[in-house]
Design a protein around this motif. Structure first.
Motif, PDB file in Angstrom:
ATOM      1  N   PHE A  43       0.856  -1.177   0.000  1.00  0.00           N
ATOM      2  CA  PHE A  43       0.000   0.000   0.000  1.00  0.00           C
ATOM      3  C   PHE A  43       0.894   1.228   0.000  1.00  0.00           C
ATOM      4  O   PHE A  43       2.048   1.181   0.446  1.00  0.00           O
ATOM      5  CB  PHE A  43      -0.916  -0.004   1.223  1.00  0.00           C
TER       6      PHE A  43
ATOM      7  N   SER B 225      -7.102  -5.982   2.130  1.00  0.00           N
ATOM      8  CA  SER B 225      -7.862  -4.727   2.122  1.00  0.00           C
ATOM      9  C   SER B 225      -7.826  -4.127   3.520  1.00  0.00           C
ATOM     10  O   SER B 225      -7.829  -4.857   4.507  1.00  0.00           O
ATOM     11  CB  SER B 225      -9.307  -4.987   1.700  1.00  0.00           C
ATOM     12  N   TYR B 226      -7.791  -2.799   3.579  1.00  0.00           N
ATOM     13  CA  TYR B 226      -7.909  -2.101   4.861  1.00  0.00           C
ATOM     14  C   TYR B 226      -9.320  -1.565   5.086  1.00  0.00           C
ATOM     15  O   TYR B 226      -9.692  -1.260   6.202  1.00  0.00           O
ATOM     16  CB  TYR B 226      -6.900  -0.954   4.937  1.00  0.00           C
ATOM     17  N   ASN B 227     -10.071  -1.431   4.009  1.00  0.00           N
ATOM     18  CA  ASN B 227     -11.431  -0.915   4.129  1.00  0.00           C
ATOM     19  C   ASN B 227     -12.356  -1.661   3.165  1.00  0.00           C
ATOM     20  O   ASN B 227     -12.436  -1.308   1.992  1.00  0.00           O
ATOM     21  CB  ASN B 227     -11.463   0.586   3.841  1.00  0.00           C
TER      22      ASN B 227
ATOM     23  N   LYS C 277      -7.802  -1.148  -3.854  1.00  0.00           N
ATOM     24  CA  LYS C 277      -8.186  -2.538  -4.115  1.00  0.00           C
ATOM     25  C   LYS C 277      -7.148  -3.276  -4.947  1.00  0.00           C
ATOM     26  O   LYS C 277      -7.174  -4.504  -5.028  1.00  0.00           O
ATOM     27  CB  LYS C 277      -9.539  -2.588  -4.810  1.00  0.00           C
TER      28      LYS C 277
ATOM     29  N   ASN D 155      -6.085   3.058   1.227  1.00  0.00           N
ATOM     30  CA  ASN D 155      -6.593   1.775   0.751  1.00  0.00           C
ATOM     31  C   ASN D 155      -6.765   1.802  -0.767  1.00  0.00           C
ATOM     32  O   ASN D 155      -7.229   2.788  -1.339  1.00  0.00           O
ATOM     33  CB  ASN D 155      -7.932   1.449   1.417  1.00  0.00           C
TER      34      ASN D 155
ATOM     35  N   GLN E  92      -5.732   1.479  10.253  1.00  0.00           N
ATOM     36  CA  GLN E  92      -6.791   1.209   9.278  1.00  0.00           C
ATOM     37  C   GLN E  92      -7.328   2.481   8.630  1.00  0.00           C
ATOM     38  O   GLN E  92      -7.630   2.502   7.438  1.00  0.00           O
ATOM     39  CB  GLN E  92      -7.933   0.439   9.949  1.00  0.00           C
TER      40      GLN E  92
END
Length: 469
Positions: A116, A250-252, A347, A345, A340
């Motif tokens: 990320f 994923s973070y969200n 995808k 974030n 988070q």
């Protein structure tokens, strides 16, 4: 008409460049490393390497001019054609490349890339502790002190030079204890040392670390100073820590996988607090230990996590060990939750972290650091097999071939630990608590046996039948 702002890291609006879901064609990959990951990628059926600066594809193949129907995604360079930087589906890049290129690239729907954008919020030692402290304070305000105690898994830590005076006050309250100094952004044990007295760091403080009076000088390197864990759990008289692999897709929402395999790294010399200057006693990093005079490269000072779990269960009992592994789960989730909301974030991005956890003599786990690029260079055959399976199963989880249903809880050696909330284990999984309790248990099996090849065959057959129906 005002121009529409294009957000870095997201797909271009040009529909002709969007290849969509992969599943009926070969997958093109790039890789910036020359170790186990490259072996996995080159050996994966249906995957082919994109020629480029880091590629070992023969130069003769790189310079050939393709026919007209092959030129999609190519840029012209003189009289030759080469794949453009965007003509790949999967890129295992290094952090430096990402930092230099992420803000100017546009990822298509089908592309996946390691890291990320601001992964360092968790992997720089000073930022990791800063974010954990912030979430702990927020938890205490909103849920009370009892819940905030669940963050008691990292040593007392200060950032230097910004918190030097606060550190000195704490130091004077606890005279005689040992502190450990670490560069905030270095790895493999570089620059780390232990001390008991403030005057032991006087020379260090007067050197490159002193506050800047000359504005033409480089900014002094940031360090963290931590209270040293003086009562580590010892096996055979030697200190060790545990490497745990964690995959974040994923973070969200937050989606986290935990790998069953891992290893304990042992120091090469028996533990003692009498010689705090001896790195072979106190640092378990392979990069440090391999330079010890009596280091055995065949054994490599490592145990598998499975060996460690069996040993601890036999010595301390299954229930106590189960509690310890549950505490490691808590470390993983709390640390990820602490960043988070600030991780960018995307995808298209994923992250494989290497958590380093130290056990004390009460079997309490302590978070030492989190690595954004855990070593994928093998130190021996067992280490190679571990890392080959680790990366192979990571690609299975990402599922660029679109062969799975997306509802799997276990893929090879990876167990789904968190998916916008805790994941409960299935009843038929092994490594459950010895008392056979019917209470729901986390889908966490660090150090448990797993016949990954058999399990993969089963889930792919199941997914195939589901898709047909």
């Amino acid at each position: 008409m005002s121009k529409v702002a294009r957000i870095p890291g997201y797909q271009s609006k040009n529909p002709k460049q969007n290849r969509g879901i992969i599943g009926d064609r070969e997958i093109r990959f790039k890789c910036s490393l020359q170790n186990v990951i490259l072996d996995v990628l080159r050996g994966r059926p249906g995957w082919t390497e994109v020629p480029g600066p880091n590629s070992q594809v023969p130069a003769a193949q790189q310079g050939t001019r393709p026919s007209n129907h092959q030129t999609s995604g190519l840029t012209q360079t003189g009289n030759q054609s080469r794949p453009s930087d965007g003509d790949w589906d999967f890129y295992w890049c290094d952090r430096e490349w990402l930092h230099q290129n992420y803000d100017t690239m546009f990822l298509h729907e089908h592309q996946k890339i390691l890291h990320f954008r601001n992964h360092y919020e968790l992997t720089r030692k000073n930022l990791m502790v800063k974010n954990l402290k912030r979430l702990r304070k927020q938890t205490e305000r909103e849920q009370g002190k009892t819940e905030a105690q669940s963050f008691d898994f990292y040593p007392t830590t200060y950032e230097l030079p910004s918190e030097y005076h606060i550190f000195v006050e704490e130091f004077k309250k606890n005279l005689g204890i040992i502190w450990i100094m670490k560069p905030a952004a270095k790895s493999q044990g570089k620059g780390i040392f232990l001390f008991r007295r403030l005057k032991d760091i006087t020379d260090w403080k007067k050197g490159e670390y002193q506050p800047l009076s000359d504005q033409t000088r480089d900014v002094p390197e940031t360090y963290v100073v931590q209270r040293y864990i003086e009562n580590p759990l010892l096996i055979g008289g030697r200190k060790f820590d545990v490497r745990v692999y964690v995959l974040v897709c994923s973070y969200n929402p937050l989606k986290v996988w935990l790998y069953r395999g891992g290893f304990a790294r042992f120091s090469n010399t028996r533990f003692s607090l009498d010689s705090i200057e001896d790195t072979y006693v106190h640092l378990t990093n392979v990069a440090v230990q391999k330079n010890a005079p009596d280091y055995d490269p065949e054994k490599g000072c490592k145990w598998s996590t499975q060996q460690l779990r069996k040993y601890l269960a036999a010595k301390h009992g299954v229930d106590k060990v189960q509690k310890m592994f549950k505490a490691i789960d808590n470390i993983i989730i709390k640390s990820l939750q602490s960043v988070q909301k600030i991780i960018i974030n995307d995808k298209h991005c994923f992250e494989m972290y290497g958590y380093d956890v130290l056990l004390d003599d009460d079997l309490k786990p302590w978070l030492i650091e989190i690595n954004a690029s855990p070593s994928l260079t093998a130190s021996g055959k067992e280490d190679y097999d571990l890392k080959f399976g680790l990366i192979s199963d990571l690609l299975n989880v990402l599922d660029l071939e679109n062969r799975l249903t997306g509802k799997e809880k276990r893929i090879g050696g990876w167990d789904l630990l968190w998916d916008d909330g805790p994941i409960v284990a299935d009843d038929n999984m092994d490594c459950t608590p010895a008392n056979g309790s019917a209470v729901s248990t986390p889908n966490s099996y660090l150090g448990c046996f797993n016949d990954r090849k058999k399990q993969l065959r089963e889930i792919y057959l199941t997914a195939q039948s589901v898709k047909k129906s």
